[in-house]
Structures are given as C-alpha cells and as structure tokens.
Design an enzyme around this catalytic site. Structure first.
Site, mmCIF file in Angstrom:
data_model
loop_
_atom_site.group_PDB
_atom_site.id
_atom_site.type_symbol
_atom_site.label_atom_id
_atom_site.label_comp_id
_atom_site.label_asym_id
_atom_site.label_seq_id
_atom_site.Cartn_x
_atom_site.Cartn_y
_atom_site.Cartn_z
ATOM 1 N N ASN A 1 0.768 -1.187 0.002
ATOM 2 C CA ASN A 1 0.085 0.059 -0.004
ATOM 3 C C ASN A 1 0.814 1.481 -0.150
ATOM 4 O OD1 ASN A 1 0.840 -0.550 2.610
ATOM 5 N ND2 ASN A 1 -0.750 0.239 3.483
ATOM 6 N N LYS B 1 12.586 -7.089 1.846
ATOM 7 C CA LYS B 1 11.653 -7.912 0.843
ATOM 8 C C LYS B 1 10.322 -7.297 0.596
ATOM 9 C CE LYS B 1 8.523 -11.013 -0.363
ATOM 10 N NZ LYS B 1 7.701 -10.192 -0.642
ATOM 11 N N SER C 1 -0.992 -8.155 6.865
ATOM 12 C CA SER C 1 -2.133 -8.555 7.312
ATOM 13 C C SER C 1 -1.759 -9.348 8.571
ATOM 14 C CB SER C 1 -2.847 -9.561 6.414
ATOM 15 O OG SER C 1 -1.878 -10.761 6.183
ATOM 16 N N GLU D 1 3.388 -4.901 12.448
ATOM 17 C CA GLU D 1 2.340 -3.841 12.235
ATOM 18 C C GLU D 1 1.397 -4.329 11.238
ATOM 19 O OE1 GLU D 1 0.303 -1.402 10.664
ATOM 20 O OE2 GLU D 1 1.765 0.381 10.202
ATOM 21 N N CYS E 1 -3.403 1.300 6.502
ATOM 22 C CA CYS E 1 -3.524 0.467 7.866
ATOM 23 C C CYS E 1 -4.026 1.632 8.831
ATOM 24 C CB CYS E 1 -2.136 0.145 8.318
ATOM 25 S SG CYS E 1 -0.979 1.202 8.593
ATOM 26 N N GLU F 1 -11.403 -5.760 8.395
ATOM 27 C CA GLU F 1 -10.422 -4.571 7.684
ATOM 28 C C GLU F 1 -11.007 -4.601 6.304
ATOM 29 O OE1 GLU F 1 -6.160 -4.979 7.406
ATOM 30 O OE2 GLU F 1 -6.180 -2.842 7.616
HETATM 31 P P1 NDP Z 1 0.577 -9.796 3.549
HETATM 32 O O1 NDP Z 1 0.315 -9.762 4.741
HETATM 33 O O2 NDP Z 1 0.245 -11.216 2.896
HETATM 34 O O3 NDP Z 1 1.793 -9.545 2.786
HETATM 35 C C1 NDP Z 1 2.530 -8.425 3.237
HETATM 36 C C2 NDP Z 1 4.120 -8.763 2.974
HETATM 37 O O4 NDP Z 1 4.405 -10.163 3.603
HETATM 38 C C3 NDP Z 1 4.308 -9.073 1.380
HETATM 39 O O5 NDP Z 1 5.593 -8.562 1.233
HETATM 40 C C4 NDP Z 1 4.212 -10.573 1.347
HETATM 41 O O6 NDP Z 1 4.856 -11.026 0.295
HETATM 42 C C5 NDP Z 1 4.754 -10.969 2.481
HETATM 43 N N1 NDP Z 1 4.489 -12.354 3.114
HETATM 44 C C6 NDP Z 1 3.325 -13.169 2.645
HETATM 45 N N2 NDP Z 1 3.561 -14.479 3.108
HETATM 46 C C7 NDP Z 1 4.577 -14.449 3.913
HETATM 47 C C8 NDP Z 1 5.323 -15.646 4.838
HETATM 48 N N3 NDP Z 1 4.566 -16.714 5.108
HETATM 49 N N4 NDP Z 1 6.423 -15.061 5.524
HETATM 50 C C9 NDP Z 1 7.185 -13.683 5.193
HETATM 51 N N5 NDP Z 1 6.426 -12.878 4.361
HETATM 52 C C10 NDP Z 1 5.271 -13.113 3.728
HETATM 53 O O7 NDP Z 1 -0.660 -9.045 3.016
HETATM 54 P P2 NDP Z 1 -1.447 -9.014 1.835
HETATM 55 O O8 NDP Z 1 -0.801 -8.448 0.561
HETATM 56 O O9 NDP Z 1 -1.872 -10.387 1.429
HETATM 57 O O10 NDP Z 1 -2.915 -8.154 1.996
HETATM 58 C C11 NDP Z 1 -3.844 -8.772 2.781
HETATM 59 C C12 NDP Z 1 -4.598 -7.891 3.724
HETATM 60 O O11 NDP Z 1 -3.479 -7.187 4.540
HETATM 61 C C13 NDP Z 1 -5.140 -6.804 3.119
HETATM 62 O O12 NDP Z 1 -6.407 -6.830 2.663
HETATM 63 C C14 NDP Z 1 -4.977 -5.616 4.287
HETATM 64 O O13 NDP Z 1 -6.242 -5.930 5.078
HETATM 65 C C15 NDP Z 1 -3.888 -6.069 5.213
HETATM 66 N N6 NDP Z 1 -2.987 -5.006 4.952
HETATM 67 C C16 NDP Z 1 -2.227 -4.353 5.942
HETATM 68 C C17 NDP Z 1 -1.413 -3.662 5.662
HETATM 69 C C18 NDP Z 1 -0.650 -2.424 6.675
HETATM 70 O O14 NDP Z 1 -0.036 -1.618 6.420
HETATM 71 N N7 NDP Z 1 -0.802 -2.885 7.953
HETATM 72 C C19 NDP Z 1 -0.766 -3.315 4.255
HETATM 73 C C20 NDP Z 1 -1.079 -4.194 3.315
HETATM 74 C C21 NDP Z 1 -2.063 -4.932 3.576
HETATM 75 P P3 NDP Z 1 3.937 -11.018 -1.057
HETATM 76 O O15 NDP Z 1 3.399 -9.779 -1.486
HETATM 77 O O16 NDP Z 1 5.226 -11.167 -2.253
HETATM 78 O O17 NDP Z 1 3.253 -12.476 -0.983
#
Ligand code: NDP
Length: 515
Positions: free
Chosen positions: A156, A179, A230, A251, A285, A383
């Site tokens: 985001n 990453k 997430s 976070e 967020c 969310e």
């Molecule tokens: P994720 O939590 O899945 O992804 C965040 C990061 O974690 C990405 O870089 C992702 O990689 C990485 N990741 C995914 N799986 C793993 C793992 N097992 N171990 C380590 N790293 C991992 O968020 P999403 O993109 O799926 O978004 C889903 C929801 O998260 C949204 O609907 C929203 O509600 C929330 N969100 C919250 C945010 C915040 O600022 N707090 C920001 C973004 C989303 P990759 O993308 O390459 O899979």
C-alpha cells in the site's frame, strides 16, 4: 500484479525452480516488467554478503551513516518526479498520495533518523548507589547493532512502509535486506539505486524480490524481522521468527474507528472523515474504517460526507491534480471490498453513493458511503482496506467507545469534540495503540511519537526511541574500579559475615510499618 510464470530452472535458487513475477500497473492493467523470485539459496547468499558488509558500515559511526541519509534525502527531492512515477505506476495510486506519504514521509524520516539516531542509541549510565552489592560500580546500557535486519513490506505504501523501516535499521549500524511486496517491488529497487548513488557501501542494503516464500526464507537468515501486512501473515511471520529465535515486530491490520461527538466541529470532522477514509484509495492501515456519530449531528454529518465523496474523481492517475482516487493495488482486494459492501446491503445497509467495482481494464472500486450499518456486518468488523466509509448512529460517546472496542483490532482511533479534555478522557478508554483527538493519521508524521497496534494489530512500535532500539541488542556493562580483595559475601561462608549481611538487609529494606 502478479502473474507468476515458471521459467527454466536456474542453479542456486534453493531448488525451487526459478520463477519471475510480472509487475503490472493496477490502473491500466499493463505489464511493466518482470522480477525474479529469489529462492532460499539466493537469500542465504544475500545474507552472507550483508553480514560481511555490516562491520564496516557500523564503523562509519552515526555521523558517517547520517551523511549518506542526508544525501539520500536530497536525492529523493531532486528525483521527486521519478520516485513518484515509479510508485504510481506499480500501485495505481494518485500522484498526490505518492507525494504525501511515499516521498514526503521518507524525506522527513531520512533527516529525522540521521539527526536523532545517536541520541536514542547513546550509552546510558544507570545509578548503582541504591544496591549495596553493586554500589560504587559503573553501570552502562549500550545499544549494539543486531547485525542483519530483515524488513518485509506491504504494497500500500511501497516506499514509506518498506524503505521507511529500513532507515532506522541502517542508522543503528545494521545491514538490511528488504523484501518488498510482490506487487510493488520497483519502488524498493529504486531506493537501492538511490542508496548506492549516495555512497552506501556495497551489500549494506539489498532487495530480496519475490513472494511469500522469499519472505519466509529471509526470516531464517536475519537477526531481527520487521513486518508490515495482514494479521494472518503476521502470525506466520511470528511462527517463523520463533523457529529462528529472533525478535519480531509486527504492524498489522486495523479497523480504525472515528467517534464524532455532538459538540464537534462538524464541517472539519466530515472533511476529515472523507479524506482519511479515502486517501490512498482507503488502502491505509490507519484509514478511518468506521464512523460513529452522535444522533443530533448524524444527518448533517452524513450529508456533508456524502456530498464530499460524490465529488471525488476516480480514474487512471495522469499527473498531478488529475484524479482524487486511484486504483485498487492488490487484485484480491477487489473481492474483499465488494464482499463487505454486498454483505452490508444484504443485511439492510443503504448505499448513499458508490457501491460497485469500476469498469475498464484497470482495477477500481467506486468511493462508497454506507449507512444503516451495525456490528453484524463485516464492513464494521473486518478490515476493508478500500474506498468505503460506513457510518453508524450512536446515542452518546460512551456507546461509541463500546463499539470502537468491539473489535479484534486496535491500531488507531479518533475522537472529535470541541471539549478536548473530554476528548482525551474518551481517548484513554479506547483500546488502540494511537488515539487522535480532532485529527487522524497525522500522528504518523510525528516521528518522535511511537506508533503501533494493540490486540491483533501488532507487536512493538515504529518511530520514537523504540523505533530504532528494536534494531539494537542491549549490552549491559558493569565496571568495577576500586574494590576489596574479597567481598563479604564470597567464600568461605562464615556465620558472622552472614548475619552482618542479614542486618544490612534489615536496615536497608526492613524499616517502616507492616500492613
Ligand atoms: P500480506 O500480509 O500477505 O503481505 C505482506 C508482505 O508479507 C508481503 O511482502 C508478502 O509477500 C509477505 N509475505 C506473505 N507471506 C509471507 C510469509 N509466509 N512469510 C513472510 N512474508 C510473507 O498482505 P496482503 O498483501 O495479502 O494483504 C492482505 C491484507 O493485509 C489486506 O487486505 C489488508 O487488510 C492488510 N494489509 C495491511 C497493511 C498494513 O499496512 N498494516 C498493508 C497491506 C495489507 P508477497 O506480497 O510477495 O506475497
């Protein structure tokens, strides 16, 4: 994003088979480029290089490291158009959203940590006079770099929420491996280019492009992990961190409530609700995700918010001032947003504007105002992370606080009232890591104010002293200068000395009445 294509296997990627990810412009659907998915072996190589580079970086001291951060600050401003264009191209957000947070936050953070890191990480002397055993000794707390910090960022805010966390980790003297999200890796690669141009030594800051498996592999090779994303993935990250036995900071998601009291400045509150629910397309967020308004001002508030939101222009960002709301960055997010709206409507909510996915090749969801909502609906509990604002009527602020706390999340909240003392009282009753009175989100720009979630919204904080100390190991030093040849508590044990020590404990700790 995020067409993942299997390519011919290449040695050295951990045996997973080399894959690439297509990075797409969410506003147009066009493919921008492809990036590699790094495997476990490649992450191990990055980590070995990072470890080798770290002592030299630490040895440069705060001044040497700060000089590079200040150069980067100027580089970002000199290259602002390019920075913003890269963020806009892979996120589909507006130029204004990219400028305010990804550029504005980051240039501010580069200067802040360059200036403040040394103060937060300076040796601390603690007193020893209050302990008879340690009396007269020099006691010091030292903050040493952890070594290699891993940062896993979301999509985001491809710079603010990813590179932003790297700045304090680097200023603490660590090497960093970032990453980025698989859908927005290009902004992080640009930050790496910037740091190299600004004189950062090789391998001190590296980017591990890839998907979730890359993130999971990274955790096994670093000394601390900072994750933003997430709550679901946050749990997995914490499990991985437990296996690696490293500290982990999270976070996570939020469902930030806004409570509007009857004595609030309704015009300001409505303008703020419109902005803080819709900026960055609601993909924040700390977005205003649900609003509770006291009955006497409810109609006026809803009218003003609806008028504001009907005027928002949504579409493909085509330069500054072109649109107010951009695209939905992450493909699965479209279904989440739409399912929240459909669920609310099925249960009796009314859509005052918006309520549907947009048309065309890009990914858009109409800015949506929902009323007649309640806590049986997912839009008030889960969310949404999109351009929606559900507004609920309440009879008094106490009901607002109760509903605000009826959530698994506790990231941020806001209370709106002209009686700021009462506002602060209400704020203290809300279960959230940050609560603003007559404001929202801007706390994130106060870099000396900690920011972090309660409940399922996270662990630990960014910003402030802990925002950098979490990238350090505490070392305690005890230095004895002048001392007896043999302390009274040492061998051989003798009844006379034992009883003398007992009398000393009584004198020191035994005085005063017993309850
Ligand atoms: P994720 O939590 O899945 O992804 C965040 C990061 O974690 C990405 O870089 C992702 O990689 C990485 N990741 C995914 N799986 C793993 C793992 N097992 N171990 C380590 N790293 C991992 O968020 P999403 O993109 O799926 O978004 C889903 C929801 O998260 C949204 O609907 C929203 O509600 C929330 N969100 C919250 C945010 C915040 O600022 N707090 C920001 C973004 C989303 P990759 O993308 O390459 O899979």
């Amino acid at each position: 994003m995020a067409s993942v294509s299997q390519q011919s296997p290449v040695q050295g990627n951990g045996g997973t088979g080399t894959t690439t990810i297509g990075v797409e412009n969410p506003a147009t659907g066009e493919l921008i480029t492809t990036i590699p998915v790094l495997g476990a072996n490649e992450i191990a190589e990055l980590a070995a290089r990072a470890r080798a580079a770290q002592p030299g970086w630490e040895a440069m001291g705060f001044e040497g490291r700060g000089r590079i951060m200040r150069r980067a600050q100027k580089w970002m401003l000199d290259n602002a158009d390019r920075v913003i264009d890269v963020v806009v191209s892979e996120s589909g957000k507006t130029h204004e959203d990219a400028q305010l947070a990804d550029l504005g936050y980051t240039v501010s953070a580069l200067g802040f940590w360059a200036k403040e890191a040394e103060k937060y990480l300076a040796d601390e002397r603690v007193p020893s006079w209050n302990n008879p055993v340690a009396a007269g000794k020099k006691l010091i707390i030292r903050y040493a770099p952890v070594g290699v910090a891993g940062i896993i960022g979301p999509w985001n805010y491809p710079i603010a929420n990813s590179f932003g966390d790297c700045i304090p980790a680097l200023m603490a003297g660590n090497s960093v491996i970032l990453k980025p999200s698989e859908v927005t890796p290009l902004s992080s690669l640009l930050m790496q280019e910037m740091m190299v141009e600004c004189g950062l030594p090789p391998d001190v800051f590296q980017i591990a492009t890839g998907d979730g498996t890359t993130g999971a592999a990274l955790i096994r090779h670093v000394d601390v992990i900072m994750f933003t994303g997430s709550s679901r993935t946050g749990r997995s990250v914490m499990k991985e961190a437990a296996d690696a036995l490293i500290p982990c900071y999270l976070e996570l998601g939020g469902k930030d409530p806004m409570i509007v009291c009857r004595d609030a400045d309704i015009e300001r509150a409505a303008n703020a609700a419109s902005f803080y629910s819709m900026n960055n397309g609601g993909q924040v967020c700390i977005s205003v995700e649900r609003v509770y308004v006291e009955e006497p001002v409810y109609d006026a508030f809803v009218q003003k918010v609806t008028d504001n939101i009907k005027q928002l222009r949504q579409g493909v960002p085509a330069g500054v001032g072109s649109v107010d709301i951009g695209a939905v960055t992450f493909p699965p997010q479209m279904d989440i947003i739409d399912s929240h709206v459909r669920d609310a409507v099925d249960k009796g909510a009314k859509v005052l504007t918006g309520g549907h996915p947009g048309t065309g090749s890009g990914r858009f969801y109409e800015p949506t105002v929902l009323v007649d909502v309640d806590h049986s609906m997912t839009c008030m509990k889960d969310e949404t992370f999109g351009p929606t604002i559900p507004i609920m009527k309440i009879k008094d602020p106490e009901e607002g606080v109760r509903l605000a706390n009826d959530s698994e999340y506790g990231l941020q909240a806001s209370v709106w009232t002209k009686d700021v003392r009462r506002g602060e009282e209400l704020a203290r009753q809300i279960q959230a890591g940050v609560v603003c009175v007559n404001d929202a989100q801007v706390n994130y720009t106060a870099l000396n104010l900690p920011m972090g979630g309660w409940k399922e919204s996270g662990l630990g904080t960014r910003h402030g002293a802990n925002g950098i100390r979490k990238y350090a190991k505490i070392q305690s030093l005890l230095v004895t200068r002048r001392a007896l040849k043999r302390e009274p508590f040492m061998f051989p044990y003798r009844a006379k000395r034992t009883m003398m020590l007992r009398r000393m404990f009584n004198v020191l700790y035994g005085r005063g009445k017993r309850d």
